[in-house]
Design an enzyme around this catalytic site. Structure first.
Site, PDB file in Angstrom:
ATOM      1  N   LYS A  52     -24.459  -0.277  20.613  1.00 23.55           N
ATOM      2  CA  LYS A  52     -25.501  -1.024  20.185  1.00 23.55           C
ATOM      3  C   LYS A  52     -26.568  -1.306  21.169  1.00 23.55           C
ATOM      4  O   LYS A  52     -28.089  -1.085  21.159  1.00 23.55           O
ATOM      5  CB  LYS A  52     -25.583  -2.118  19.173  1.00 23.55           C
ATOM      6  N   GLN A  96     -21.273  -9.455  15.731  1.00 24.94           N
ATOM      7  CA  GLN A  96     -20.135  -8.458  15.366  1.00 24.94           C
ATOM      8  C   GLN A  96     -19.146  -9.215  14.801  1.00 24.94           C
ATOM      9  O   GLN A  96     -18.433 -10.129  15.313  1.00 24.94           O
ATOM     10  CB  GLN A  96     -19.928  -7.730  16.706  1.00 24.94           C
ATOM     11  N   ASP A 119     -28.776  -7.507  10.098  1.00 30.77           N
ATOM     12  CA  ASP A 119     -27.686  -6.590   9.331  1.00 30.77           C
ATOM     13  C   ASP A 119     -27.776  -6.641   7.707  1.00 30.77           C
ATOM     14  O   ASP A 119     -26.918  -6.091   6.919  1.00 30.77           O
ATOM     15  CB  ASP A 119     -26.242  -7.349   9.530  1.00 30.77           C
TER      16      ASP A 119
END
Ligand code: NDP
Length: 304
Positions: A52, A96, A119
């Site tokens: 990412k 994460q 997200d």
């Protein structure tokens, strides 16, 4: 022959568009920024986060990798998120998962400012998505819609069956399909006669987390199959169940000692009109949509 929906090519096109948008924002003095928080040393998480961060660099976004130790407390994480919420150079905050047991994941995800929640996991964004308001949609579900649209697969009026009802994949993908005017059925572990329902699907989305769970007899011939699942096969027995005699997979398995399969038995793809392979289908879209969401967040926060 079924059409293979090439997620890697679609992701590359989206990333190219993001890079162009980043360039035009630079002319206005704006550089979208992503903070990636990686706790501890889970190997899979490290690989995901590094890719990412690398993709941010490739596309011209600012990124910062923050790596608290795996002994971090909920309070320390909440302080970190609060600081990121206030930083003007950060448009997106990515935490994460999974996190260590001692960290209260829900409290933490709820603490991310909804306008930086790239997200799309915050309840405010889930609510906005449901209400059909502009929202940061979860990346993998948004990627599923991009695959369908960019492959020219009609959604409106089609019967879409989603197997899986998680907050991360199943529910949001069902909601996005509904907004595209599909007739949507959501299935889960308590669904009776799952095969009878999935056989009705024009678009079948599998987000179950069970290797090869959707078998050929569960598929209507000609259906579009979107396989979200990522399951690692580590033993010869598991490998042979799906890939016995597959020369290309055999070579990869011999080299790495494992391979991945989706939630759909690869034999079921043969019946499909179109399908996303695993790997190379839905997977690559997740990072591409994260980048797109970060740019959207940067624009929305500035009222653009
Ligand atoms: P979860 O475990 O959170 O949810 C799984 C869902 O599948 C649940 O709703 C569960 O039902 C349902 N389910 C489980 N067993 C059955 C069954 N026998 N019959 C019908 N439904 C069943 O998983 P996620 O949604 O997070 O992920 C799903 C898959 O997608 C995984 O393979 C994951 O690795 C993959 N994934 C891939 C991503 C990508 O980038 N491509 C990103 C995120 C996930 P119930 O609610 O009743 O328990």
């Amino acid at each position: 022959m079924p059409k293979i929906l090439d997620g890697a090519a679609i992701a590359a096109a989206i990333k190219q568009e993001v890079a162009e948008e980043v360039k035009s924002l630079a002319l206005k003095g704006i550089r979208p920024g992503l903070a990636a928080v990686l706790v501890g040393h889970t190997p899979a998480s490290e690989i995901y986060v590094r890719s990412k961060v690398q993709t941010c660099a490739d596309l011209g976004l600012f990124s910062e990798l923050i790596t608290p130790p795996d002994t971090v407390t909920t309070e320390e994480m909440l302080d970190l998120v609060a600081a990121l919420n206030h930083r003007d150079d950060i448009d997106g905050i990515l935490i994460q998962l999974p996190l260590p047991k001692q960290v209260d994941v829900k409290a933490l995800l709820d603490a991310v400012a909804p306008d930086k929640d790239v997200d799309g996991f915050h309840p405010v964004n889930a609510g906005r998505l449901q209400a059909g308001r502009p929202a940061l949609a979860p990346c993998t579900p948004a990627g599923v819609i991009e695959i369908l649209k960019r492959s020219g697969i009609p959604i409106a009026g089609r019967h879409a069956v989603v197997v899986g009802r998680s907050d991360i994949v199943g529910k949001p993908v069902a909601m996005l399909l509904l907004h595209q005017n599909a007739t949507v059925t959501i299935c889960h572990s308590k669904t009776r006669d799952l095969a009878a329902v999935t056989r009705e699907a024009d678009i079948l989305v599998a987000a179950i987390g069970r290797p090869g769970y959707i078998t050929p007899e569960m598929v209507k011939p000609g259906a579009t199959i979107i396989d979200v699942g990522i399951n690692r096969l580590n033993t010869r027995e598991e490998f042979d169940r799906f890939f016995k005699g597959n020369v290309r997979r055999e070579a990869a398995f011999a080299k790495r000692g494992s391979t991945i399969v989706g939630d759909v038995d690869p034999r079921a793809f043969e019946l499909a009109g179109a399908y996303t392979p695993v790997p190379g289908g839905v997977g690559p879209l997740t990072i591409a949509m994260l980048m797109a969401n970060t740019v959207s967040a940067a624009k929305m926060r500035r009222g653009l």
